[in-house]
Scaffold this active site. Structure first.
Site, PDB file in Angstrom:
ATOM      1  N   TYR A  89       0.024  -5.608  17.523  1.00 54.99           N
ATOM      2  CA  TYR A  89       0.002  -4.847  18.776  1.00 54.99           C
ATOM      3  C   TYR A  89       0.566  -5.664  19.918  1.00 54.99           C
ATOM      4  O   TYR A  89       1.093  -5.117  20.882  1.00 54.99           O
ATOM      5  CB  TYR A  89      -1.414  -4.318  19.050  1.00 54.99           C
ATOM      6  N   HIS A 121       6.641  -0.972   5.328  1.00 55.65           N
ATOM      7  CA  HIS A 121       5.923  -0.448   6.495  1.00 55.65           C
ATOM      8  C   HIS A 121       6.264  -1.243   7.751  1.00 55.65           C
ATOM      9  O   HIS A 121       6.634  -0.685   8.768  1.00 55.65           O
ATOM     10  CB  HIS A 121       4.418  -0.494   6.229  1.00 55.65           C
ATOM     11  N   HIS A 171       8.667  -3.192   8.475  1.00 60.08           N
ATOM     12  CA  HIS A 171      10.046  -3.147   8.972  1.00 60.08           C
ATOM     13  C   HIS A 171      10.299  -1.855   9.763  1.00 60.08           C
ATOM     14  O   HIS A 171      11.244  -1.796  10.547  1.00 60.08           O
ATOM     15  CB  HIS A 171      11.054  -3.317   7.832  1.00 60.08           C
ATOM     16  N   ARG A 189       5.754  -7.831  -3.142  1.00 60.33           N
ATOM     17  CA  ARG A 189       6.454  -8.385  -1.988  1.00 60.33           C
ATOM     18  C   ARG A 189       6.599  -9.890  -2.193  1.00 60.33           C
ATOM     19  O   ARG A 189       6.094 -10.438  -3.157  1.00 60.33           O
ATOM     20  CB  ARG A 189       5.658  -8.098  -0.708  1.00 60.33           C
ATOM     21  N   ARG A 190       7.278 -10.550  -1.279  1.00 56.77           N
ATOM     22  CA  ARG A 190       7.291 -12.013  -1.200  1.00 56.77           C
ATOM     23  C   ARG A 190       7.683 -12.685  -2.515  1.00 56.77           C
ATOM     24  O   ARG A 190       7.034 -13.639  -2.950  1.00 56.77           O
ATOM     25  CB  ARG A 190       5.917 -12.532  -0.813  1.00 56.77           C
TER      26      ARG A 190
END
Lengths: 171, 58, 597
Positions: C240, C387, C389, C450-451
């Site tokens: 945020y 998400h 990106h 991922r990763r």
């Protein structure tokens, strides 16, 4: 404070949407009974797994009528045992821990997925269907050869499982 | 010119306009978005997620 | 000087000293963007198997760490402090208290990020015993070189001084204007920085109490669950922190570019207060699949997370309504016909609108991420980078780039070199991200992690859905390439802009809201109250989980080793050893760790 009527309408719809999402997750927990991996298992000394009853010899064993426990160790860069062989149409509880860094334990394409944290034991229970083969991947970066860290889950028929078990395979 | 935007926002500057403007186009767009969200969620949660192998039950 | 002429002065004319800081911050941000984009294209091609000749799969993780840190921390935060300095000074219409303090925080942030950056990039050079291949999340017990952590600490301290700079400038303004409402932009800056103090306190504690002393060998081990939890205490609100400057632009600049004005100032304030309150007590939703954390804590975190949707959903309405107002001022009619009456040829407008559209899509995948048990399906799969990106990688990054086309002339008096190139650039970004992100989400559902440098495995194939693994890889590669092209266009356009001569007549005013601040209850401006509630919520959400984690594993963990990534011998041993010689490797690294310790 002035709020336009349309905006009030949208606010109400948004709150309903949020309650619907929370309701879905709650339904998943009480209906199909999806449970979260949690703090059910006590902490463990990651440096002394070889002295641990369950993890010194990673294996699958029968613990009840049609209930099996799989004790799995993740370490740079593989899973033990490999493959993990379990019988079809049974209840299998995986106890997964790490000997070194943080890993992931994901049965690719299924809902069996958990973090594996050194010092903790992840406990997840699944019900197997018919015979199938799945790949297991480490889905948390764990070091230079992370991409080579994989395993296999073989769900085999009850008879094939017993044959393997009595064959002295140990797995 | 005022010192800042607070000074601009006097009542007579904006008065009345609020009541005149009904963002009906926005309401339409956002209703479409809402429908897409609900349908997508129902698909991904109830069909895709709950329909997969090896659901964690304990 | 007459009022009319004064109204024609840009920010650079009025506040030349502050404009220099804003320029420096934005340039720092764009340097990080350039580096991040280079690593981005390398990774896209490597991961998808299109081209693996440039780096080894081991160095992929060096690249991935650089991509994450340079983009998620450096690009975003430097842009934020530049934008916030502009917003505070512009909306208060007064200079900062002491420009030397302003340069001090800039210097600290730049020095800190340079230290961290060097420690990461050294991972490419085998001759240097320095590496920080621990990725953006730096989960212990993987251990980076001490300079990685030290740089992060310096960077965060710099950002704290920046926040203090904004608060002090506001307090000085308040003494001069005792009865006025806090101008909206300043209100947004102050609430965001208040959130930042709360959030970053945890990662600062984690770094200074545990990780830095541990990397220096002062303590033997750390508790991986504890440091991980402290990271996510910070790691969710930080998203945020990236998003709030984009919201500031959507609320205060986008309506003006659309030809209208903000629909509701009070609701904008409510939204920022909600973010201050709800951004932090949600971090455990990143740990839904962690052992050692009770299900109840996860459920509480999910409830907070779902309500955090509210301010974003409200924003969607308010921002679109503001744009619709602009379109109708421009003569737009019909239920949706007004959409054609918007300035779509303006890269700043189109860029921000496309960014908002992507954010709406990201909202959906975010709901899935937030759903506690559905997390089993997508946790740590490439769905998650898919998400973010959309969110940080487009809602934030594309908004920043688009806003630059509007803001840069204000702080330099130089017109943008080519608005046409700018328009192409934002559209190419949108198309590239649509391809890449969509394919990443789809691969995530297949279970692709991922990763990882090489997501294809020898022992099994992914299920075939959505076109299948290979076809989705092609989409990711094409999308990633378009994103790189878009970044090159952006940076190129900006460099050419710097060569433009300074001209006058570029000044733009921001109009007040349709429903102004006088409509907003006074209590909204009571920052003490909101900070107090925010801290209370954080304590409620985190006191028990943190106590339970420490109770289970101890402050320094339950017998967990140390695994430095920054000693090449260890790295090589690990890479060569692979699974075959696991036991030996563990012994070797343990003994090496002892030598280091």
């Amino acid at each position: 404070m002035h709020i336009h009527a349309y905006e009030k309408l949208w606010l109400a719809a948004s709150v309903l949407l949020i309650l619907f999402l929370l309701g879905s997750v709650t339904y998943g927990a009480v209906g199909p009974g999806v449970a979260m991996v949690s703090d059910s298992e006590p902490a463990i000394d990651a440096g002394a797994l070889d002295e641990d009853d369950r993890f010194s010899e990673p294996r699958v064993e029968q613990v009840g009528e049609n209930e099996y426990a799989a004790y799995v160790v993740a370490r740079q860069f593989g899973f033990q045992p490999d493959p993990i062989v379990v019988p079809a149409n049974s209840t299998v509880t995986f106890y997964v821990t790490s000997a070194d860094v943080i890993h992931g334990f994901e049965v690719a394409g299924t809902n069996a997925n958990t973090m594996v944290v050194p010092g903790e034991v992840s406990e997840i229970t699944v019900e197997t269907d018919g015979p199938a083969e799945y790949g297991i991947v480490c889905n948390e970066y764990c070091g230079a050869a992370h991409h080579a860290m994989e395993g296999k889950l073989e769900v085999v028929s009850q008879s094939a499982y017993e044959e393997r078990a009595s064959g002295g395979d140990g797995e | 010119m005022g010192r800042n935007e607070t000074a601009h926002a006097s009542a007579e500057d904006v008065g009345g306009e609020t009541e005149e403007f009904d963002p009906i186009g926005t309401l339409t767009l956002i209703a479409i978005y809402f429908a897409i969200l609900v349908v997508s969620w129902v698909y991904i949660y109830y069909i895709e997620f709950l329909g997969r192998d090896l659901v964690i039950v304990g | 000087m007459s009022e009319a002429i004064e109204g024609d002065r840009t920010f650079a004319d009025k506040f030349p000293e502050e404009a220099r800081v804003v320029r420096a911050a934005l340039l720092g941000s764009f340097l990080a963007l350039t580096l991040g984009a280079v690593f981005g294209i390398i990774q896209t091609l490597h991961r998808t198997g299109v081209f693996r000749g440039l780096i080894s799969s081991t160095d992929y993780y060096t690249s991935l760490t650089a991509h994450g840190v340079f983009l998620a921390l450096s690009f975003t935060t430097f842009f934020l402090v530049g934008l916030f300095t502009w917003a505070v000074v512009r909306s208060l219409d007064r200079p900062v208290i002491d420009i030397r303090i302003t340069w001090t925080w800039y210097g600290l942030m730049a020095a800190g990020m340079t230290m961290t950056g060097i420690s990461i990039l050294a991972g490419f050079v085998n001759e240097l015993d320095m590496s920080a291949d621990v990725l953006f999340t730096f989960y212990a017990p993987l251990q980076a070189h001490p300079m990685f952590y030290a740089g992060l600490a310096v960077f965060i301290v710099g950002s704290w001084i920046a926040g203090a700079d904004y608060f002090r400038t506001w307090l000085a303004w308040k003494r001069e204007n005792p009865d006025e409402r806090i101008p909206l932009q300043t209100f947004m800056v102050l609430t965001t920085m208040a959130m930042w103090y709360i959030a970053s306190s945890a990662v600062a504690a984690s770094v200074l109490i545990f990780l830095l002393p541990w990397s220096l060998g002062l303590i033997d081990q750390v508790n991986p669950t504890l440091t991980r939890t402290l990271f996510w205490f910070f790691g969710h609100p930080v998203v945020y922190f990236w998003l709030m400057p984009a919201y500031l632009l959507w609320y205060t600049v986008l309506p003006k570019i659309a030809g209208g004005r903000l629909f509701s100032d009070p609701l904008a304030r409510v939204v920022f207060v909600l973010f201050l309150l709800l951004s932090t007590p949600v971090g455990i939703h990143h740990q839904y699949l962690d052992p050692g954390i009770a299900e109840g804590f996860k459920f509480i975190s999910m409830t907070n997370t779902m309500f955090l949707l509210l301010p974003s959903l409200l924003t969607a309405f308010t921002v679109v309504a503001s744009v619709e107002y602009g379109a109708r001022q421009r003569g737009g009619t019909g239920l949706l016909g007004w959409l054609t009456d918007l300035p779509w040829r303006d890269p700043a407008f189109t860029g921000m609108m496309l960014a908002g559209l992507m954010f709406a899509a990201g909202g959906f995948s975010g709901m899935v991420n937030a759903g506690m048990n559905i997390n089993y399906m997508i946790h740590n799969t490439i769905w998650v980078p898919g998400h973010f990106h959309l969110t940080v990688g487009t809602a934030v990054a594309l908004t920043f780039m688009a806003a630059t086309y509007w803001l840069w002339p204000q702080i330099t008096n130089k017109p943008i070199y080519s608005r046409a190139i700018g328009l192409v650039q934002v559209v190419v970004w949108f198309v590239g991200m649509a391809l890449m992100s969509n394919a990443m989400h789809a691969q995530g559902i297949l279970g692709v992690p991922r990763r990882t440098a090489e997501p294809e495995y020898s022992g099994f194939d992914y299920p075939t859905m959505f076109g299948g693994f290979e076809e989705l890889n092609i989409q990711i590669a094409i999308g990633g390439t378009l994103l790189f092209v878009s970044t090159v266009l952006f940076i190129g356009n900006l460099v050419l802009t710097m060569g433009n001569p300074k001209i006058s007549g570029l000044a733009e005013e921001l109009p007040p809201a349709l429903s102004g601040p006088d409509d907003a209850p006074r209590v909204l401006d009571n920052l003490r109250l909101w900070v107090g509630i925010a801290v209370t919520l954080v304590v409620l959400a985190y006191a028990l989980p943190l106590a339970a984690i420490i109770n289970r594993g101890g402050l320094l963990g339950p017998g967990v080793g140390t695994f430095p990534v920054w000693l090449t011998p260890v790295l090589d041993a690990l890479a060569n050893g692979a699974a075959a010689v696991v036991g030996g490797v563990v012994d070797a690294s343990a003994s090496l760790a002892e030598v280091v310790g």
